[in-house]
Motif scaffolding. Structure first.
Motif, PDB file in Angstrom:
ATOM      1  N   ALA A  74       0.933  -1.107   0.005  1.00  0.00           N
ATOM      2  CA  ALA A  74      -0.015   0.046  -0.117  1.00  0.00           C
ATOM      3  C   ALA A  74       0.801   1.214   0.122  1.00  0.00           C
ATOM      4  N   VAL A  75       2.048   1.118   0.796  1.00  0.00           N
ATOM      5  CA  VAL A  75       2.960   2.365   0.733  1.00  0.00           C
ATOM      6  C   VAL A  75       3.581   2.775  -0.457  1.00  0.00           C
ATOM      7  N   LEU A  76       3.942   1.439  -1.014  1.00  0.00           N
ATOM      8  CA  LEU A  76       4.729   1.551  -2.500  1.00  0.00           C
ATOM      9  C   LEU A  76       3.601   2.000  -3.499  1.00  0.00           C
ATOM     10  N   THR A  77       2.601   1.611  -3.522  1.00  0.00           N
ATOM     11  CA  THR A  77       1.253   2.069  -4.307  1.00  0.00           C
ATOM     12  C   THR A  77       0.969   3.282  -4.149  1.00  0.00           C
ATOM     13  N   MET A  78       0.830   3.824  -3.028  1.00  0.00           N
ATOM     14  CA  MET A  78       0.686   5.325  -2.886  1.00  0.00           C
ATOM     15  C   MET A  78       1.834   6.117  -3.377  1.00  0.00           C
ATOM     16  N   GLY A  79       2.923   5.708  -3.084  1.00  0.00           N
ATOM     17  CA  GLY A  79       4.234   6.607  -3.920  1.00  0.00           C
ATOM     18  C   GLY A  79       3.985   6.490  -5.604  1.00  0.00           C
ATOM     19  N   LEU A  80       3.560   5.430  -6.059  1.00  0.00           N
ATOM     20  CA  LEU A  80       3.426   5.471  -7.524  1.00  0.00           C
ATOM     21  C   LEU A  80       2.213   6.177  -7.916  1.00  0.00           C
ATOM     22  N   LEU A  81       0.919   6.253  -7.024  1.00  0.00           N
ATOM     23  CA  LEU A  81      -0.270   7.065  -7.193  1.00  0.00           C
ATOM     24  C   LEU A  81       0.103   8.693  -7.084  1.00  0.00           C
ATOM     25  N   GLY A  82       1.056   8.780  -6.203  1.00  0.00           N
ATOM     26  CA  GLY A  82       1.694  10.322  -6.165  1.00  0.00           C
ATOM     27  C   GLY A  82       2.336  10.658  -7.470  1.00  0.00           C
ATOM     28  N   GLY A  83       3.110   9.886  -7.902  1.00  0.00           N
ATOM     29  CA  GLY A  83       3.821  10.121  -8.982  1.00  0.00           C
ATOM     30  C   GLY A  83       2.800  10.287 -10.402  1.00  0.00           C
ATOM     31  N   ALA A  84       1.777   9.605 -10.406  1.00  0.00           N
ATOM     32  CA  ALA A  84       0.717   9.636 -11.285  1.00  0.00           C
ATOM     33  C   ALA A  84       0.117  10.954 -11.158  1.00  0.00           C
ATOM     34  N   MET A  85      -0.188  11.342  -9.935  1.00  0.00           N
ATOM     35  CA  MET A  85      -0.714  12.566  -9.836  1.00  0.00           C
ATOM     36  C   MET A  85       0.070  13.667 -10.174  1.00  0.00           C
TER      37      MET A  85
END
Length: 135
Positions: A74-85
């Motif tokens: 979840a933490v790594l996915t949130m980082g990925l989603l932050g990059g997408a944002m």
């Protein structure tokens, strides 16, 4: 809400999140679909990055699904989603439909995990106003 209902609600939310990630994000990139490269190009990414991002997304989803590594996933996915944002902000995309979509997806992901993992609920408890005042 009782523990069994929370667990199954969390599993359903997590399952929907995983299905969305696999169907809308990971599969087009890993399958080499032209739409993935076209979308990446529209957002300013050089050619050839779609496959690597798809592999990273798949890795994060696998970590999220496995209970022992779900928080790390979840933490790594949130980082990925932050990059997408950040990519959507740089591309000057619409706020509520594009830029904040990663936030919506992240909240969905964390909500499912919070409901299915009692350790996470112990770290981030929701308390009512009544319990805070002692009445």
């Amino acid at each position: 809400m009782n523990t069994t209902a929370m667990l199954w609600t969390g599993r359903i939310l997590s399952g929907l999140f995983v299905l969305f990630m696999l169907g809308a994000s990971v599969t087009p990139k890993l399958a080499g679909m032209p739409v993935a490269e076209e979308t990446m190009a529209q957002l300013g990414w050089p050619a050839g990055y779609a496959m690597m991002i798809g592999i990273i997304e798949l890795f994060c989803v696998i970590l999220y699904v496995y209970p022992r590594t779900s928080v790390l996933g979840a933490v790594l996915t949130m980082g990925l989603l932050g990059g997408a944002m950040a990519t959507q902000v740089r591309a000057e995309s619409p706020l509520f439909s594009h830029v904040l979509f990663s936030l919506y997806l992240g909240l969905f992901m964390w909500g499912g995990l919070w409901l299915r993992d009692p350790r996470l609920r112990a770290i981030f408890p929701f308390a009512s106003a009544r319990s805070k005042t002692g009445t």
